[in-house]
Scaffold this motif. Structure first.
Motif, short mmCIF file in Angstrom:
data_model
loop_
_atom_site.label_atom_id
_atom_site.label_comp_id
_atom_site.label_asym_id
_atom_site.label_seq_id
_atom_site.Cartn_x
_atom_site.Cartn_y
_atom_site.Cartn_z
N GLY A 28 -3.58 -64.14 -0.36
CA GLY A 28 -4.78 -64.96 -0.56
C GLY A 28 -5.72 -64.94 0.63
O GLY A 28 -6.91 -64.63 0.50
N ASN A 53 -3.36 -58.34 -3.71
CA ASN A 53 -2.70 -59.63 -3.89
C ASN A 53 -1.84 -59.60 -5.15
O ASN A 53 -2.07 -58.79 -6.06
N ASP A 55 -1.67 -62.24 -6.96
CA ASP A 55 -2.26 -63.29 -7.77
C ASP A 55 -3.50 -62.76 -8.48
O ASP A 55 -4.55 -62.56 -7.86
MG MG Z 1 -1.45 -66.51 -2.87
#
Ligand code: MG
Ligand code: GTP
Length: 342
Positions: A28, A53, A55
């Motif tokens: 992040g 990432n 995510d």
């Molecule tokens: Mg993260």
């Protein structure tokens, strides 16, 4: 005609001689840093910005030249949930892609916020895989805030691993940064960290890849960074009278990592940036001030750039390489030590 051919030849050789640079933001924080540089500073001339990432939702809002979803099978786009082992596994799954995207790079930066699952677990795996290419590997990491207690040990372990895979890891302690920046609320302090890492990567890279007031030579950078372990950075900005002196002093005084003994630094990188009004005299002055404050044997590399946006201002960055940090070197300075020093 001959002259034109010669010019073309020189330009072609110059392009080939220019180092290729990749910047990989991992997790992040790493992706936010890359995105900040891309969006707010128009990218980095001569560098490819890669955001990686686990995510997917976060990656979706990131600006970069290339975005890589790490470990699709391992984490299904849902992040590593604070578990470095998951980040590690996710990175292994995506190494081939990362290698492809960084082919031919001479300098690779790995930027991450240590403490979570993805950045902590994936950054060292990525560095490990890419270092075999012979590129100069520079890690740029932040350490978690003291309030993020449970992340602290993760970060320490992650840094131990990353440092063995990189030539140099520039470490920024968020706790020190927040103090220097004037005890900001958490979110703003993270923004300051993004900006600092971003300016460091952009400043150094462009002073190598583009014509600057004083260029940094890639070979010189390599000489102070290669296999040097941990580095600390300090930044100072000033305007008005004696601005160079004050900015340089601030950069020296406010190193953003606890250093055991700065006189033992192996090398020092001085980077000066200013508006169109900056003079060579001022740049020299900054260099002399830093050199005077360090041991004679420290190797000094310096560069300077004009950044029109800094009109009236100078910004000095001082990076000390080959230092020992109390964060890593003392056993007892774990969580207990950190809390005591608050
Ligand atoms: Mg993260
Ligand atoms: N510089 C900066 N640091 C951040 C930011 N967000 C979080 N951090 C710091 O980075 C550490 C890691 O957080 P993240 O990057 O969100 O974690 P991650 O690597 O994505 O790990 P998982 O979310 O567990 O997969 C935190 O403990 C904070 O100290 C940010 O936007 N910028």
């Amino acid at each position: 005609m001959d002259e034109m051919m010669e010019t073309e030849k020189i330009e072609a050789i110059m392009r080939a001689a220019r180092p290729q640079v990749s910047v990989i933001g991992v997790g992040g924080a790493g992706c936010n840093i890359v995105s900040w540089v891309k969006e707010k500073r128009g990218g980095v001339s001569g560098a490819k910005l890669i955001a990686a990432n686990t995510d997917a939702t976060h990656l979706n809002i990131i600006k970069a030249d290339r975005r890589i979803l790490l470990g699709e099978k391992t984490t299904k786009g849902m992040g590593a949930g604070g578990y470095p082992q998951r980040g590690e596994q996710a990175a292994r799954e995506s190494l081939e892609q990362i290698r492809k995207d960084t082919v031919g790079s001479n300098i690779i930066y790995v930027a991450t916020g240590l403490g979570g699952g993805t950045g902590t677990g994936a950054s060292w795996v990525i560095a490990n895989s890419l270092k075999t290419t012979g590129a100069l590997m520079i890690g740029v990491v932040t350490l978690p805030f003291a309030v993020e207690r449970f992340r602290y040990n993760n970060a320490k372990e992650g840094l131990q691993r990353l440092r063995t895979q990189c030539d140099t890891v520039v470490v920024i302690d968020n706790n020190r940064l927040a103090k220097v920046a004037g005890d900001l609320p958490l979110k703003e302090a993270l923004g300051v960290a993004n900006e600092l890492v971003g300016e460091f990567v952009k400043g150094i890279t462009e002073t190598i890849t583009t014509a600057s007031l004083i260029n940094i030579d890639f070979a010189d950078l390599r000489a102070i960074m290669e296999k040097r372990g941990i580095a600390a950075i300090g930044v100072g900005e000033a305007t008005g009278e004696d601005r160079v002196e004050r900015a340089t002093q601030a950069a020296l005084d406010a190193q953003l990592l606890d250093i055991k003994d700065s006189t033992k630094a192996f090398g020092v990188l001085i980077h000066v940036a200013g508006g169109e009004d900056i003079t060579l005299d001022e740049v020299t002055q900054a260099g002399e001030m830093v050199t005077r404050s360090l041991p004679q044997k420290a190797r000094v590399v310096w560069g300077a750039r004009v950044e029109p946006a800094l009109q009236g201002k100078v910004r000095v960055m001082v990076v000390l390489t080959g230092i020992e940090s109390t964060f890593l070197s003392t056993q007892q300075k774990g969580l207990a030590g950190l809390l005591k020093s608050q």
